[in-house]
Design an enzyme around this catalytic site. Structure first.
Site, PDB file in Angstrom:
ATOM      1  N   GLY A  22      19.162 -46.145  16.492  1.00 64.39           N
ATOM      2  CA  GLY A  22      17.717 -45.986  16.586  1.00 64.39           C
ATOM      3  C   GLY A  22      17.325 -45.372  17.913  1.00 64.39           C
ATOM      4  N   SER A  52      21.229 -51.177  14.654  1.00 66.29           N
ATOM      5  CA  SER A  52      21.851 -52.478  14.888  1.00 66.29           C
ATOM      6  C   SER A  52      20.906 -53.420  15.624  1.00 66.29           C
ATOM      7  CB  SER A  52      23.128 -52.305  15.711  1.00 66.29           C
ATOM      8  OG  SER A  52      23.652 -53.560  16.084  1.00 66.29           O
ATOM      9  N   ILE A  58      18.193 -48.582  25.687  1.00 71.32           N
ATOM     10  CA  ILE A  58      18.044 -48.235  27.102  1.00 71.32           C
ATOM     11  C   ILE A  58      16.601 -47.793  27.310  1.00 71.32           C
ATOM     12  CG2 ILE A  58      18.810 -46.729  28.961  1.00 71.32           C
ATOM     13  CD1 ILE A  58      21.500 -46.515  27.590  1.00 71.32           C
ATOM     14  N   ALA A  63      11.082 -38.489  31.213  1.00 73.98           N
ATOM     15  CA  ALA A  63      10.367 -37.248  31.489  1.00 73.98           C
ATOM     16  C   ALA A  63      10.860 -36.207  30.505  1.00 73.98           C
ATOM     17  CB  ALA A  63      10.620 -36.798  32.930  1.00 73.98           C
ATOM     18  N   LYS A  91       3.152 -34.009  32.347  1.00 72.81           N
ATOM     19  CA  LYS A  91       4.180 -33.471  33.245  1.00 72.81           C
ATOM     20  C   LYS A  91       4.128 -31.959  33.138  1.00 72.81           C
ATOM     21  CE  LYS A  91       9.162 -32.934  33.833  1.00 72.81           C
ATOM     22  NZ  LYS A  91      10.508 -33.252  33.292  1.00 72.81           N
ATOM     23  N   VAL A 195      26.616 -51.703  11.914  1.00 72.88           N
ATOM     24  CA  VAL A 195      27.691 -50.958  11.258  1.00 72.88           C
ATOM     25  C   VAL A 195      29.035 -51.511  11.721  1.00 72.88           C
ATOM     26  CG1 VAL A 195      28.816 -48.697  11.054  1.00 72.88           C
ATOM     27  CG2 VAL A 195      26.318 -48.867  10.960  1.00 72.88           C
TER      28      VAL A 195
END
Length: 336
Positions: A22, A52, A58, A63, A91, A195
């Site tokens: 994802g 999962s 993370i 940016a 930006k 998985v």
């Protein structure tokens, strides 16, 4: 005959696409492919995304670059709603600070530039000048707009000549959730499962993935969005990793968020700042509610504690006590 052939093609059994993983990469793939292939009511592909519940995402501040506008346009996302949903800011350039032999110098990489004629002589003209004006300022209005802390858009009707090119800073986790909401509402299947196995044919193609809950997901096309783990392209297919660490020395980042209620610097800059430090460089990404900082550096020259200490010293005393996170990464690319 052509009409009959097209009708027969439209009535074909839809192809299947399975996206494993994802996050922003997985949901960008899902939402974009669905919008591009299943538009106008033609169900050409069935898309599912297997995500999962065990693998943390993370979530650093991100940016983007101007091509993000193409993605948003194809998906059909309203820019104003997008900015609200992802804590987004504009930006329109990258500002590089301290990259000239640790001398405190700075320069812009603007996203927009002016060409006065078909042949671009901007570089030659600047080299032949006395160079008292930085190069970026001679070919773009955006460095001055950034220095004035202004947006690349106007609140009212645009009357500034050709529109400026820009991208966005965004909260990557909120962006992924927003895209998930859009894609699943349009028919993309979301499977929250881990998985456990990948079936590979004798010809070396992926036939299906199996999950912990007993699902077997087949597809005509598999897209690997599992990030550093490279579950499909690396572990299942064994595509070689080409290491580039001898040229690109940085192999990890220390990241930190600074909420504005903790410390507000007085402005939300319409650009990303990249500042060189002792063993790498920092990103400084302003969002609506906080700033995201990260120190990309080389573990051969700094320990984790040293990198954290340098990042906090660079930011200032208000960074003491804020939580940091280490993100290690390999530098290179797949052979194919």
């Amino acid at each position: 005959a052509a009409v009959q052939q097209k009708r027969a093609w439209l009535l074909m059994k839809p192809k299947k696409i399975a996206i494993v993983g994802g996050g922003s990469s997985g949901w960008m793939a899902a939402a974009y492919l669905d919008a591009a292939l299943n538009r106008r009511g033609n169900k050409l592909v069935e898309i599912c995304l297997v995500e999962s519940p065990d693998v943390p995402r993370i979530g650093v501040g991100e940016a983007t670059v101007p091509s993000i506008n193409h993605i948003l346009s194809v998906i059909g996302i309203d820019e104003f709603e997008f900015l609200k949903r992802v804590d987004g800011t504009f930006k329109q350039a990258i500002k590089y600070v301290n990259w000239g032999n640790n001398d405190g110098s700075q320069y812009y990489h603007p996203f927009n530039r002016v060409r006065t004629n078909p042949i671009d002589r901007g570089g030659l003209n600047w080299l032949m000048s006395d160079r008292s004006t930085p190069f970026a300022h001679t070919v773009s209005a955006q460095p001055a707009i950034c220095d004035a802390n202004l947006s690349p858009l106007m609140a009212g009707p645009w009357d500034f000549g050709p529109p400026l090119t820009y991208a966005f800073h965004l909260n990557a986790l909120k962006f992924a959730d927003y895209l998930c909401e859009i894609a699943t509402a349009r028919g993309v299947k979301h499977i929250i499962d881990h998985v456990t196995d990948v079936e590979v044919t004798e010809q070396g193609a992926i036939a299906a993935v199996k999950t912990r809950e007993g699902l077997r997901v087949e597809a005509d096309l598999f897209i690997d969005c599992t990030g550093f783990s490279a579950l499909l392209i690396g572990k299942a297919l064994g595509v070689d990793w080409v290491d580039c660490s001898q040229w690109l020395l940085c192999d990890r980042a220390v990241t930190m968020h600074i909420p504005y209620e903790h410390h507000y610097p007085g402005r939300v800059r319409p650009y990303t700042t990249a500042t060189a430090l002792s063993a790498g460089w920092t990103w400084d990404i302003p969002l609506q509610d906080k700033r995201s900082l990260g120190y990309v550096h080389s573990s051969a020259f700094l320990s984790e504690d040293q990198a954290e200490s340098e990042l906090k010293k660079f930011e200032g005393a208000h960074a003491d006590g804020l939580e940091t996170r280490l993100v290690p990464f390999r530098v290179g690319h797949r052979a194919k």
